[in-house]
Design a protein around this motif. Structure first.
Motif, PDB file in Angstrom:
ATOM      1  N   ILE A  29      36.005  72.525  -5.480  1.00  0.00           N
ATOM      2  CA  ILE A  29      36.921  73.186  -6.410  1.00  0.00           C
ATOM      3  C   ILE A  29      37.142  74.627  -5.962  1.00  0.00           C
ATOM      4  CG2 ILE A  29      37.147  74.019  -8.794  1.00  0.00           C
ATOM      5  CD1 ILE A  29      35.684  71.463  -9.657  1.00  0.00           C
ATOM      6  N   SER A  30      36.138  75.204  -5.310  1.00  0.00           N
ATOM      7  CA  SER A  30      36.268  76.588  -4.846  1.00  0.00           C
ATOM      8  C   SER A  30      37.302  76.731  -3.730  1.00  0.00           C
ATOM      9  CB  SER A  30      34.916  77.134  -4.386  1.00  0.00           C
ATOM     10  OG  SER A  30      34.445  76.403  -3.278  1.00  0.00           O
ATOM     11  N   ALA A  31      37.830  75.627  -3.223  1.00  0.00           N
ATOM     12  CA  ALA A  31      38.908  75.705  -2.227  1.00  0.00           C
ATOM     13  C   ALA A  31      40.175  76.297  -2.862  1.00  0.00           C
ATOM     14  CB  ALA A  31      39.197  74.321  -1.646  1.00  0.00           C
ATOM     15  N   ILE A  32      40.311  76.147  -4.165  1.00  0.00           N
ATOM     16  CA  ILE A  32      41.497  76.698  -4.847  1.00  0.00           C
ATOM     17  C   ILE A  32      41.549  78.222  -4.705  1.00  0.00           C
ATOM     18  CG2 ILE A  32      42.652  76.962  -7.085  1.00  0.00           C
ATOM     19  CD1 ILE A  32      41.469  74.133  -7.783  1.00  0.00           C
ATOM     20  N   PRO A  33      40.472  78.966  -5.067  1.00  0.00           N
ATOM     21  CA  PRO A  33      40.550  80.414  -4.858  1.00  0.00           C
ATOM     22  C   PRO A  33      40.591  80.813  -3.380  1.00  0.00           C
ATOM     23  CG  PRO A  33      38.421  79.822  -5.801  1.00  0.00           C
ATOM     24  CD  PRO A  33      39.271  78.592  -5.820  1.00  0.00           C
ATOM     25  N   VAL A  34      40.039  79.982  -2.510  1.00  0.00           N
ATOM     26  CA  VAL A  34      40.108  80.286  -1.078  1.00  0.00           C
ATOM     27  C   VAL A  34      41.565  80.292  -0.620  1.00  0.00           C
ATOM     28  CG1 VAL A  34      39.580  79.407   1.236  1.00  0.00           C
ATOM     29  CG2 VAL A  34      37.791  79.481  -0.502  1.00  0.00           C
ATOM     30  N   PHE A  35      42.303  79.228  -0.943  1.00  0.00           N
ATOM     31  CA  PHE A  35      43.709  79.148  -0.516  1.00  0.00           C
ATOM     32  C   PHE A  35      44.589  80.158  -1.257  1.00  0.00           C
ATOM     33  CE2 PHE A  35      42.398  74.836   0.908  1.00  0.00           C
ATOM     34  CZ  PHE A  35      42.658  75.040   2.262  1.00  0.00           C
ATOM     35  N   ALA A  36      44.310  80.375  -2.538  1.00  0.00           N
ATOM     36  CA  ALA A  36      45.088  81.365  -3.299  1.00  0.00           C
ATOM     37  C   ALA A  36      44.864  82.769  -2.724  1.00  0.00           C
ATOM     38  CB  ALA A  36      44.698  81.322  -4.772  1.00  0.00           C
ATOM     39  N   SER A  37      43.646  83.081  -2.356  1.00  0.00           N
ATOM     40  CA  SER A  37      43.357  84.389  -1.764  1.00  0.00           C
ATOM     41  C   SER A  37      43.978  84.524  -0.383  1.00  0.00           C
ATOM     42  CB  SER A  37      41.848  84.620  -1.682  1.00  0.00           C
ATOM     43  OG  SER A  37      41.291  84.682  -2.963  1.00  0.00           O
ATOM     44  N   LEU A  38      43.996  83.445   0.376  1.00  0.00           N
ATOM     45  CA  LEU A  38      44.667  83.489   1.680  1.00  0.00           C
ATOM     46  C   LEU A  38      46.156  83.756   1.515  1.00  0.00           C
ATOM     47  CD1 LEU A  38      42.975  80.593   3.702  1.00  0.00           C
ATOM     48  CD2 LEU A  38      42.880  83.045   4.187  1.00  0.00           C
ATOM     49  N   ALA A  39      46.766  83.102   0.532  1.00  0.00           N
ATOM     50  CA  ALA A  39      48.194  83.325   0.270  1.00  0.00           C
ATOM     51  C   ALA A  39      48.437  84.767  -0.186  1.00  0.00           C
ATOM     52  CB  ALA A  39      48.694  82.336  -0.790  1.00  0.00           C
ATOM     53  N   ALA A  40      47.571  85.271  -1.056  1.00  0.00           N
ATOM     54  CA  ALA A  40      47.702  86.658  -1.524  1.00  0.00           C
ATOM     55  C   ALA A  40      47.518  87.636  -0.366  1.00  0.00           C
ATOM     56  CB  ALA A  40      46.683  86.942  -2.625  1.00  0.00           C
ATOM     57  N   SER A  41      46.589  87.325   0.521  1.00  0.00           N
ATOM     58  CA  SER A  41      46.363  88.168   1.696  1.00  0.00           C
ATOM     59  C   SER A  41      47.602  88.219   2.575  1.00  0.00           C
ATOM     60  CB  SER A  41      45.171  87.630   2.491  1.00  0.00           C
ATOM     61  OG  SER A  41      45.008  88.344   3.688  1.00  0.00           O
ATOM     62  N   LEU A  42      48.189  87.076   2.827  1.00  0.00           N
ATOM     63  CA  LEU A  42      49.405  87.011   3.645  1.00  0.00           C
ATOM     64  C   LEU A  42      50.534  87.807   2.989  1.00  0.00           C
ATOM     65  CD1 LEU A  42      50.911  85.881   6.096  1.00  0.00           C
ATOM     66  CD2 LEU A  42      51.458  83.869   4.704  1.00  0.00           C
ATOM     67  N   LEU A  43      50.697  87.665   1.688  1.00  0.00           N
ATOM     68  CA  LEU A  43      51.724  88.404   0.969  1.00  0.00           C
ATOM     69  C   LEU A  43      51.512  89.915   1.111  1.00  0.00           C
ATOM     70  CD1 LEU A  43      54.119  88.638  -1.015  1.00  0.00           C
ATOM     71  CD2 LEU A  43      52.424  88.537  -2.860  1.00  0.00           C
ATOM     72  N   MET A  44      50.293  90.388   0.901  1.00  0.00           N
ATOM     73  CA  MET A  44      50.025  91.824   0.985  1.00  0.00           C
ATOM     74  C   MET A  44      50.209  92.341   2.408  1.00  0.00           C
ATOM     75  SD  MET A  44      49.697  92.634  -2.090  1.00  0.00           S
ATOM     76  CE  MET A  44      49.464  94.362  -1.772  1.00  0.00           C
ATOM     77  N   LEU A  45      49.834  91.559   3.400  1.00  0.00           N
ATOM     78  CA  LEU A  45      50.042  91.980   4.786  1.00  0.00           C
ATOM     79  C   LEU A  45      51.538  92.075   5.100  1.00  0.00           C
ATOM     80  CD1 LEU A  45      47.189  89.979   6.538  1.00  0.00           C
ATOM     81  CD2 LEU A  45      47.232  92.423   6.019  1.00  0.00           C
ATOM     82  N   LEU A  46      52.319  91.137   4.606  1.00  0.00           N
ATOM     83  CA  LEU A  46      53.772  91.193   4.811  1.00  0.00           C
ATOM     84  C   LEU A  46      54.392  92.399   4.095  1.00  0.00           C
ATOM     85  CD1 LEU A  46      54.687  87.402   4.540  1.00  0.00           C
ATOM     86  CD2 LEU A  46      54.669  88.828   6.606  1.00  0.00           C
ATOM     87  N   LEU A  47      53.912  92.702   2.892  1.00  0.00           N
ATOM     88  CA  LEU A  47      54.404  93.881   2.177  1.00  0.00           C
ATOM     89  C   LEU A  47      54.041  95.163   2.931  1.00  0.00           C
ATOM     90  CD1 LEU A  47      53.663  92.928  -1.548  1.00  0.00           C
ATOM     91  CD2 LEU A  47      55.899  93.057  -0.409  1.00  0.00           C
ATOM     92  N   GLY A  48      52.865  95.179   3.533  1.00  0.00           N
ATOM     93  CA  GLY A  48      52.466  96.326   4.343  1.00  0.00           C
ATOM     94  C   GLY A  48      53.367  96.499   5.554  1.00  0.00           C
ATOM     95  N   ILE A  49      53.725  95.391   6.175  1.00  0.00           N
ATOM     96  CA  ILE A  49      54.649  95.444   7.317  1.00  0.00           C
ATOM     97  C   ILE A  49      56.004  95.970   6.858  1.00  0.00           C
ATOM     98  CG2 ILE A  49      55.938  94.007   8.961  1.00  0.00           C
ATOM     99  CD1 ILE A  49      53.367  92.243   9.116  1.00  0.00           C
TER     100      ILE A  49
END
Length: 180
Positions: A29-49
């Motif tokens: 079940i903890s895979a849900i926050p893992v993937f959600a955090s990965l998506a959030a990380s990608l979003l923030m990195l793109l916003l930084g770019i």
């Protein structure tokens, strides 16, 4: 309904085995926050770019200067915003890895990661996130100071940020001392 009392026979090995299998599967079940955090990380990195590109546009092309300050100062603020976004993205990435390492992958040797990124327990993950929060608050504080056109525009409420930095730094220090 069958209710067991302490006088009844102890729980059977089959029941214990079923319970352990259920707990083992539930960790996924903890895979849900893992993937959600990965998506959030990608979003923030793109916003930084995006903020970095905007800073270059303002600095070199006289792009959309939206503040009552010079282009250099606005480009600097945009780069600080990008730094903020990158740090948040890396915090999400670190959190994602930490949850993965703690709940899904129990064999650390399977992962080729640097020693400083290894998360041993929830307390270490929390401490790591608090340290990132310290850097983020420092960036926010500097950004707020730079956004003020004149010293008279700096509001007294800004003092909350350095006080928060000190409080979090002290709590992180106490966490480190309690571990040793």
């Amino acid at each position: 309904m069958n209710v067991k009392t302490k006088d009844d026979e102890p729980t059977s090995k089959a029941e214990i085995s079923l319970l352990l299998k259920t707990l083992s599967v539930s960790r996924w079940i903890s895979a849900i926050p893992v993937f959600a955090s990965l998506a959030a990380s990608l979003l923030m990195l793109l916003l930084g770019i995006k903020e970095t590109i905007a800073a270059f546009a303002i600095a070199f092309e006289g792009g959309a200067n939206t503040m009552p300050i010079g282009a250099t100062e606005e480009a600097t603020l945009r780069l600080l915003e990008a730094l903020d976004d990158f740090l948040i993205g890396l915090a999400f990435l670190s959190f994602s890895y930490g949850i993965y390492a703690l709940f899904i992958n129990f064999k650390e040797e399977d992962l080729e990661i640097p020693k400083w990124l290894r998360i041993k327990n929830i307390a270490a993950l929390k401490k790591s996130l608090l340290e990132v929060l310290l850097v983020l608050l420092s960036v926010v504080f500097v950004k707020r100071i730079l956004e003020a056109v004149t010293p008279s525009e700096i509001q007294w409420k800004i003092i909350i940020i350095p006080l928060s930095i000190v409080a979090i730094a002290l709590s992180t220090r106490f966490m480190s001392e309690s571990e040793s």
